[in-house]
Design a protein around this motif. Structure first.
Motif, PDB file in Angstrom:
ATOM      1  N   CYS A 288      -0.362   7.192  -8.764  1.00 13.06           N
ATOM      2  CA  CYS A 288       0.400   7.496  -7.548  1.00 13.06           C
ATOM      3  C   CYS A 288       0.341   6.369  -6.515  1.00 13.06           C
ATOM      4  CB  CYS A 288      -0.088   8.812  -6.941  1.00 13.06           C
ATOM      5  SG  CYS A 288      -1.699   8.703  -6.130  1.00 13.06           S
TER       6      CYS A 288
ATOM      7  N   HIS B  92       9.991   5.372 -18.796  1.00 15.11           N
ATOM      8  CA  HIS B  92       8.877   5.470 -17.839  1.00 15.11           C
ATOM      9  C   HIS B  92       7.672   6.193 -18.440  1.00 15.11           C
ATOM     10  CE1 HIS B  92       6.596   7.670 -14.750  1.00 15.11           C
ATOM     11  NE2 HIS B  92       6.867   6.675 -13.943  1.00 15.11           N
TER      12      HIS B  92
ATOM     13  N   TRP C  82       3.925   4.613 -19.329  1.00 12.78           N
ATOM     14  CA  TRP C  82       2.713   5.028 -18.630  1.00 12.78           C
ATOM     15  C   TRP C  82       1.735   5.806 -19.500  1.00 12.78           C
ATOM     16  CZ3 TRP C  82       1.123   2.869 -14.297  1.00 12.78           C
ATOM     17  CH2 TRP C  82       2.078   2.202 -13.511  1.00 12.78           C
TER      18      TRP C  82
ATOM     19  N   GLU D 199      11.835   7.582 -10.612  1.00 11.13           N
ATOM     20  CA  GLU D 199      11.092   6.942 -11.693  1.00 11.13           C
ATOM     21  C   GLU D 199      11.943   5.926 -12.443  1.00 11.13           C
ATOM     22  OE1 GLU D 199       9.032   9.904 -14.062  1.00 11.13           O
ATOM     23  OE2 GLU D 199       7.526  10.051 -12.486  1.00 11.13           O
TER      24      GLU D 199
ATOM     25  N   ARG E  42      12.223   2.856 -10.208  1.00 10.58           N
ATOM     26  CA  ARG E  42      11.023   2.018 -10.196  1.00 10.58           C
ATOM     27  C   ARG E  42      10.884   1.247 -11.494  1.00 10.58           C
ATOM     28  NH1 ARG E  42       5.312   0.816 -10.054  1.00 10.58           N
ATOM     29  NH2 ARG E  42       5.321  -0.451 -11.935  1.00 10.58           N
ATOM     30  N   THR E  43      11.180   1.936 -12.604  1.00 11.02           N
ATOM     31  CA  THR E  43      11.019   1.324 -13.931  1.00 11.02           C
ATOM     32  C   THR E  43      11.955   0.136 -14.092  1.00 11.02           C
ATOM     33  OG1 THR E  43      10.425   3.496 -14.775  1.00 11.02           O
ATOM     34  CG2 THR E  43      10.945   1.810 -16.409  1.00 11.02           C
TER      35      THR E  43
ATOM     36  N   CYS F 209       6.065   9.436  -5.246  1.00 11.18           N
ATOM     37  CA  CYS F 209       5.215   8.254  -5.360  1.00 11.18           C
ATOM     38  C   CYS F 209       6.022   7.023  -5.745  1.00 11.18           C
ATOM     39  CB  CYS F 209       4.126   8.471  -6.397  1.00 11.18           C
ATOM     40  SG  CYS F 209       3.091   9.883  -6.031  1.00 11.18           S
ATOM     41  N   ARG F 210       6.924   7.230  -6.719  1.00  9.72           N
ATOM     42  CA  ARG F 210       7.635   6.054  -7.268  1.00  9.72           C
ATOM     43  C   ARG F 210       8.577   5.413  -6.266  1.00  9.72           C
ATOM     44  NH1 ARG F 210       3.648   7.231 -10.486  1.00  9.72           N
ATOM     45  NH2 ARG F 210       4.006   6.608 -12.641  1.00  9.72           N
TER      46      ARG F 210
ATOM     47  N   HIS G  53       5.227   3.225  -4.371  1.00  9.07           N
ATOM     48  CA  HIS G  53       5.515   2.159  -5.354  1.00  9.07           C
ATOM     49  C   HIS G  53       6.491   1.141  -4.799  1.00  9.07           C
ATOM     50  CE1 HIS G  53       4.014   3.881  -9.402  1.00  9.07           C
ATOM     51  NE2 HIS G  53       3.486   4.616  -8.446  1.00  9.07           N
TER      52      HIS G  53
ATOM     53  N   CYS H 105       0.743  13.268  -3.979  1.00  8.69           N
ATOM     54  CA  CYS H 105       1.512  13.261  -5.219  1.00  8.69           C
ATOM     55  C   CYS H 105       1.756  14.675  -5.754  1.00  8.69           C
ATOM     56  CB  CYS H 105       0.736  12.454  -6.263  1.00  8.69           C
ATOM     57  SG  CYS H 105       1.497  12.405  -7.882  1.00  8.69           S
TER      58      CYS H 105
ATOM     59  N   SER I 188       1.856  13.163 -13.868  1.00  9.85           N
ATOM     60  CA  SER I 188       2.624  11.968 -14.189  1.00  9.85           C
ATOM     61  C   SER I 188       2.855  11.897 -15.694  1.00  9.85           C
ATOM     62  CB  SER I 188       1.846  10.731 -13.726  1.00  9.85           C
ATOM     63  OG  SER I 188       2.492   9.574 -14.165  1.00  9.85           O
TER      64      SER I 188
ATOM     65  N   CYS J  73      13.052  12.963  -6.470  1.00  9.91           N
ATOM     66  CA  CYS J  73      12.641  12.633  -7.815  1.00  9.91           C
ATOM     67  C   CYS J  73      12.684  13.915  -8.645  1.00  9.91           C
ATOM     68  CB  CYS J  73      11.225  12.069  -7.809  1.00  9.91           C
ATOM     69  SG  CYS J  73      10.546  11.836  -9.460  1.00  9.91           S
TER      70      CYS J  73
END
Lengths: 142, 387, 662
Positions: free
Chosen positions: B63, B184, B188, B220, B223-224, B270-271, B275, B306, B310, B342
């Motif tokens: 997170c 993603h 992870w 996500e 971010r990815t 979080c992402r 992030h 968070c 995840s 998200c």
């Protein structure tokens, strides 16, 4: 289009009380069917987690058969109804993934239907031969 | 790659053992078996076997709460990502939620021979183009839709909302039929091979499509593409999250918003938040809707808590406790709707509200909506029908 | 688990099963293949693994090689899993660390080519699963020392008496106002020609007077909860409107009642009153009032003759239905059969011609307690010639394919009785085969033959009243082919008796559901094993005896009833029963307390409770859990797993099965 020499690989999840017993009955009655199917015994079709099917496709099976008791006859009352509901949802996922509907098959086969089991397998193997190898297979060979 | 490489790459050897990370970590607070500091110490001591086979290796939410506060700038989330990749080579993958169905689905999708039917939900209500400059990346929504329907999550709503918004702004985005999961979750949980396959495929089809900009509704995926794809593939496009695009467009011609008299609070995913540092755009968007009163939860922006799971891994009693905490925090604000940006957050919060047993925990019921979905529902005149 | 992955030692045993497996599967190749698989310490093959020396082989390896898993590749686990589990137990290996691989019923017996390849796939899957098998402990729970017998025909009566004589409490529940079933409707029984009532009424009386039998007639089972050794059964006691404790059975109410109805006991051939006992020797000898024909009930208090004449004041219209709950350790289902209604076979004339009757109707005519006082007459006339038609609705693809088993014998009995009661009567038997297989049956057949019965081998095509010659006028004509002579025949007779198939009761499906039993293809209830477990069922603790399981005569019914009693007594005398070990279990660390498990389980096994915590957590009542797996699939976090069928074990099988090409 039957790919030359293609032998489909089928995994069948059969329930202990009905369809597994039906497969046994086909055996005791010496009713032959193609060896393409490999059977996994579960206690109830309601025990079949959708991930079994997904993993089966990951593992390279061309078809998955789930066989339980007829509706109303489930040893655990309505495990088969639960299986039916879950598989309806799973079918939508598989459809989006682009897999043909025929690659997942749900059948109700009672303990007395040995020949019914054999017929189902024969028919399914024929169907999958026409359909060809699963697009989820990683290797080229059968 | 060895554990030593991981330590080097992530600056783990700079760790002061100060404990700031464990003090910040929501998992540590509820699960005494987990401590980021201890994980790093294990690595520094070369206790690879213990580390790699520890269940808790997969408990970290990545997170970034610790990462933002670490005085030594140890990239702990990356440390986790890479160590999990090592663990994966030894057959470890954590406790997959939903029996591993979602991970299996992503891997099946990664198969080159797959021909998906992922746009069947597209109806006449949305305008998409066969070619153009802007691509809307749908992500796993068509799969999440049937999967999470039963907990009241319509996973396609953020995509549909985003399309409505884009259309209102005069944009007819390209939608790709053979787009695949951004990867993603596989990345992870240590399945780098699966991740690479997906990334390479997406990069290839995006290149072929010739688009210049990609819009995302999922934090996500965003971010990815922004942070992880560049290390493996080349995406020559501008990348933007729908909240950013909206934030830039709130005063634009096409975006006629009705008055929505609601008190809402916003949960920073979080992402998107920690992030990528995107805190203000979603808030700008909400505050620009007439009638909206935006209230903040006690822990917001960098301090946001968070949603507690995840990559659909190690979802456990601890996750539930954290979620209950967060939802109670949301309810405490008096907000009528909890807005997030998200799909995972939405799914996890809705799941926490499922309570079918004879005895129940605290009441954590609160409507949860995606930002794009929420804005889209406020679009247009009073009498215009929503999808 | 203290055991590490490296400590797993699997022994694989491939059975030849004579040539049953070895004839199609290359057992040597299979054994060599097994030996190469991971964690396999030893792989052997032998002619008959289930034999003493075969079992000894396994035991020896467990002891000497320190095996902690055993895979037996042989017949179906439904055949020998208990056998090999015992072998493991004898060698101090937990019986749940055995995995069986079905390479006979599901391989060698059904494939010609590809059997060996498939056997390899199956064996590798069994080995992969065995790796993850865990030692499981079986719990024991006490067994309630009481038995429920459902159905008061000869099967139920006999079972109840035997269990009660064994010193255990019996509840005997019967739907009709009296026990006796179909047997008490019969006149004489083959082959001894005993008077049916004479041999069954003493048993019925014994039931009534037995201190350990609680008789509940005019009652039905409506709900069954629990599991073997611990059943909770709800019984609906229908209101008789007569107080059993006050009634002396004097019969004056029946005499004085002005309202008549068709007698069910006499198959509609005679009548009874609205307040009635079905037959004079009824047990209990307490009448019931039929609410559909009693004018006091129908017309709100008009009439009341029985109220007036009963000296004991036993008539009580205020009675209502009562629900009774009992606890028993075993249940014996003895609900019997129905006779098929042959009116569907229209060409045989049943219900069109009054002198075409069924066998049961004939029994009532013959019986001294019947509507004609034992005289065989139709419309007051004694038949001089009678045709008995076998296989009506049995051995027939259109109705029932099975043979109804008892008809040939009772047809011979009828021939004898007709000969006895009607001087010079001519009897014709229309048969396909004469099935006289039992003790004394062949002698009975010879006796009938010697008494001048005419046997015509031919299934009648039609029974008609259309006369084609003077001899046929006013008679029924049986039209058939005499297959032995090879020519058609028209046989004029005064009466036709049909032998309709014995079939499962109309509510067999509901009964099956109530007791969680299966039906066989023919509609009767399904026994656990056709040869070796004829009265046990798939539902532990529930036994089926008598015609509910299939057509049979009285000696076989009694034998099954005694078998059922033995099963029940065996269960109770053991005192405790081992619970299913493969039940669901909750890993609390993964549980969200969402309650999906509690919602989905039909056996009420999972319970989601706070136990003083902020967030509730699930736990499984192992006594109720059947191990069906529904909760495990519903659980989103994987907190619930099913012992012996874990996700890991099954996915290992899937993976391994794919490893060997077709």
């Amino acid at each position: 289009m039957n790919v030359n020499g293609f032998e489909p690989k089928i995994v069948a999840f059969t329930c202990n009380w009905c369809s597994y017993a039906a497969a046994d009955l086909a055996g005791t009655s010496r009713i032959h069917y193609p060896p393409n199917v490999r059977i996994i015994r579960v206690m109830c079709s309601g025990m079949v987690d959708p991930v079994y099917v997904l993993k089966a496709f990951e593992a390279g099976f061309d078809g998955v058969l789930i066989a339980g008791c007829h509706i109303g006859d489930c040893h655990y009352l309505s495990g088969n109804v639960k299986a039916q509901d879950r598989i309806a949802t799973l079918r939508r996922l598989l459809h989006t993934l682009g897999l043909e509907d025929e690659r997942l098959r749900l059948e109700w086969i009672s303990a007395a239907e040995g020949s019914g089991f054999a017929e189902t397998i024969k028919e399914y193997v024929g169907q999958l031969k026409q359909l060809g190898p699963s697009p989820c297979r990683r290797e080229a060979t059968a | 790659m060895t554990l030593q490489d991981v330590v080097k790459e992530t600056r783990a050897f700079y760790c002061l053992e100060c404990g700031k990370c464990s003090g910040s970590c929501p998992i540590s607070r509820h699960n005494p078996a987990y401590s980021p500091r201890v994980m790093v110490e294990n690595a520094l001591m070369g206790l690879e076997n213990d580390l790699v086979h520890a269940r808790e290796l997969f408990s970290c939410l990545t997170c970034y709460a610790c990462h933002l506060r670490c005085p030594s700038d140890v990239d702990y989330p990356l440390f986790i990502q890479k160590t999990r990749a090592l663990a994966s080579t030894q057959g470890e993958h954590g406790d997959c939620a939903h029996s591993g169905s979602l991970q299996s689905l992503a891997r099946l999708m990664a198969n080159p021979a797959i021909k998906q039917r992922r746009l069947e939900w597209l109806s006449n209500g949305y305008r998409a183009a066969a070619q153009g400059d802007v691509l809307f990346f749908v992500g796993c929504a068509p799969y999440f839709e049937p999967f999470f329907e039963d907990i009241g999550v319509n996973a396609l709503q953020p995509a549909k909302g985003s399309l409505k918004i884009l259309n209102s702004l005069g944009i007819e985005p390209v939608l790709l039929e053979d787009e695949k999961c951004c990867g993603h979750d596989l990345l992870w949980t240590g399945d780098t091979r699966g991740f690479k396959e997906l990334a390479e495929h997406n990069a290839a089809i995006i290149k072929k499509a010739g688009v210049k900009k990609i819009v995302f509704s999922c934090a996500e995926c965003y971010r990815t593409f922004k942070e992880d794809y560049p290390k493996h593939v080349s995406i020559d496009c501008e990348l933007q999250h729908i909240s950013e695009l909206l934030s830039d467009s709130m005063d634009k011609e096409g975006l006629r918003l009705r008055e929505v008299k609601k008190k809402v609070t916003y949960h920073d995913p979080c992402r998107l938040g920690r992030h990528l540092g995107i805190y203000e755009p979603p808030r700008n968007v909400l505050q620009a809707i007439p009638g909206i009163e935006l209230v903040e939860m006690a822990r917001n922006k960098e301090d946001s808590l968070c949603c507690a799971t995840s990559a659909f891994t190690n979802c456990d009693a601890c996750s539930k406790q954290i979620r209950v905490e967060r939802l109670l925090e949301a309810k405490y604000t008096g907000a009528e709707v909890l807005i997030t940006s998200c799909p995972k957050c939405q799914i996890h919060f809705k799941c926490a509200m499922v309570s079918k047993g004879k005895e129940k925990g605290p009441d954590v019921e609160i409507p949860v909506m995606d930002l794009a979905e929420f804005v889209a529902s406020a679009l247009g005149a009073e009498d215009e029908q929503q999808e | 688990m203290a055991e590490s992955k490296n400590d797993v030692k699997i022994g694989v045993y491939v059975c030849h099963c004579g040539s049953n497996i070895a004839g199609t599967v290359d057992v040597e190749d299979l054994t060599a293949f097994a030996q190469e698989q991971g964690s396999v310490a030893v792989a052997r093959n032998y002619k008959f693994m289930c034999s003493e020396p075969g079992q000894a082989l396994i035991k020896k390896d467990i002891e000497e090689l320190g095996l902690n898993r055993v895979v037996v590749a042989s017949c179906s686990p439904r055949m020998h899993e208990p056998t090999f589990r015992r072998v493991c137990e004898d060698a101090n290996l937990n019986p749940y660390q055995l995995d069986m691989c079905n390479i006979r019923e599901q391989c060698s017996w059904v494939h010609k080519n590809g059997a060996t390849a498939k056997a390899k796939a199956l064996v590798s899957a069994a080995i992969a699963r065995a790796f993850y098998l865990e030692a499981l402990e079986t719990r024991e729970v006490p067994v309630t020392s009481a038995v429920l017998v459902v159905g008061g025909g000869i099967a139920g009566i006999q079972a109840a008496l035997k269990v009660a004589d064994g010193g255990r409490k019996v509840y005997l529940v019967e739907r009709e106002p009296s026990i006796g079933g179909h047997m008490i409707q019969l006149d004489k029984t083959f082959p001894t020609l005993d008077c049916s009532a004479c041999i069954s009424t003493p048993k019925m009386a014994a039931v009534k007077s037995h201190p350990d039998i609680e008789l509940m007639t005019y009652s039905e089972v409506v709900d069954v909860q629990g599991f073997v050794g611990n059943f909770r059964v709800t019984i609906r006691r229908k209101p008789r409107y007569v107080d059993e404790s006050l009634c002396t059975g004097c019969g004056i109410c029946q005499e004085k009642c002005p309202w008549k109805a068709e007698s069910e006991f006499d198959c509609g051939l005679g009548q009874r009153k609205a307040i009635y006992t079905p037959f004079p020797q009824a047990v209990p000898n307490v009448p019931v009032i039929d609410p559909e024909h009693c004018v006091y009930i129908l017309k709100d208090g008009k009439c009341g003759a029985c109220l007036k004449f009963c000296e004991r004041g036993a008539v009580d219209f205020s009675q209502t239905e009562k629900m009774v709950e009992i606890e028993v350790g075993a249940i014996i289902v003895a609900t019997g059969y129905d006779l098929m209604d042959p009116s569907a076979i229209t060409r045989l004339g049943y219900k069109r011609f009054p002198n075409v009757i069924t066998s049961l109707e004939f029994e009532r005519l013959c019986s001294a307690t019947g509507p004609t006082g034992g005289h065989i007459t139709v419309n007051g006339k004694e038949p001089k010639s009678v045709a008995i038609i076998h296989c009506v609705g049995s051995r027939d693809e259109k109705y029932h394919t099975y043979c109804s088993r008892v008809c040939c014998m009772y047809a011979l009995k009828f021939a004898h009785l007709i000969g006895e009661k009607i001087e010079g009567a001519q009897v014709y038997q229309f048969y396909i085969d004469m099935r006289c297989y039992g003790k004394g049956f062949e002698d009975f057949y010879q006796r009938a033959s010697s008494e001048g019965v005419t046997f015509v081998r031919g299934r009648p095509a039609q029974v008609t009243d259309f006369a084609m010659s003077p001899e046929e006028k006013g008679k029924l004509v049986v039209v058939c082919e005499n297959t032995l002579l090879g020519r058609p025949m028209r046989v004029p007779v005064d009466m036709v008796i049909l032998c309709p198939a014995m079939e499962a009761r109309a509510d067999a499906k509901e009964v099956a559901r109530l007791f969680n039993l299966s039906q066989s293809a023919d509609g009767f209830l399904l026994e656990r094993h056709a040869k070796l477990e004829p009265v046990a069922t798939a539902n532990d603790g529930v036994f089926i005896v008598g015609c509910v399981q299939g057509p049979k005569d009285i000696p076989d019914t009694v034998a099954q009833a005694l078998a059922g009693a033995a099963e029940a007594l065996s269960l109770i005398d053991r005192g405790s029963v081992k619970l299913e070990a493969a039940t669901a279990t909750v890993n609390e660390a993964l549980c969200h307390g969402c309650g999906r498990c509690e919602e989905i389980c039909e056996f009420h096994a999972p319970m989601v409770r706070l136990n003083g915590r902020l967030i509730p957590v699930s736990s499984i009542n192992e006594a109720l859990c059947k191990g069906c797996g529904a909760c495990a699939v519903a659980c989103p976090t994987g907190a619930i797993s099913i012992r012996h069928f874990t996700l890991q074990q099954i996915l290992a099988e899937v993976e391994a099965l794919s490893g060997v090409p077709v």
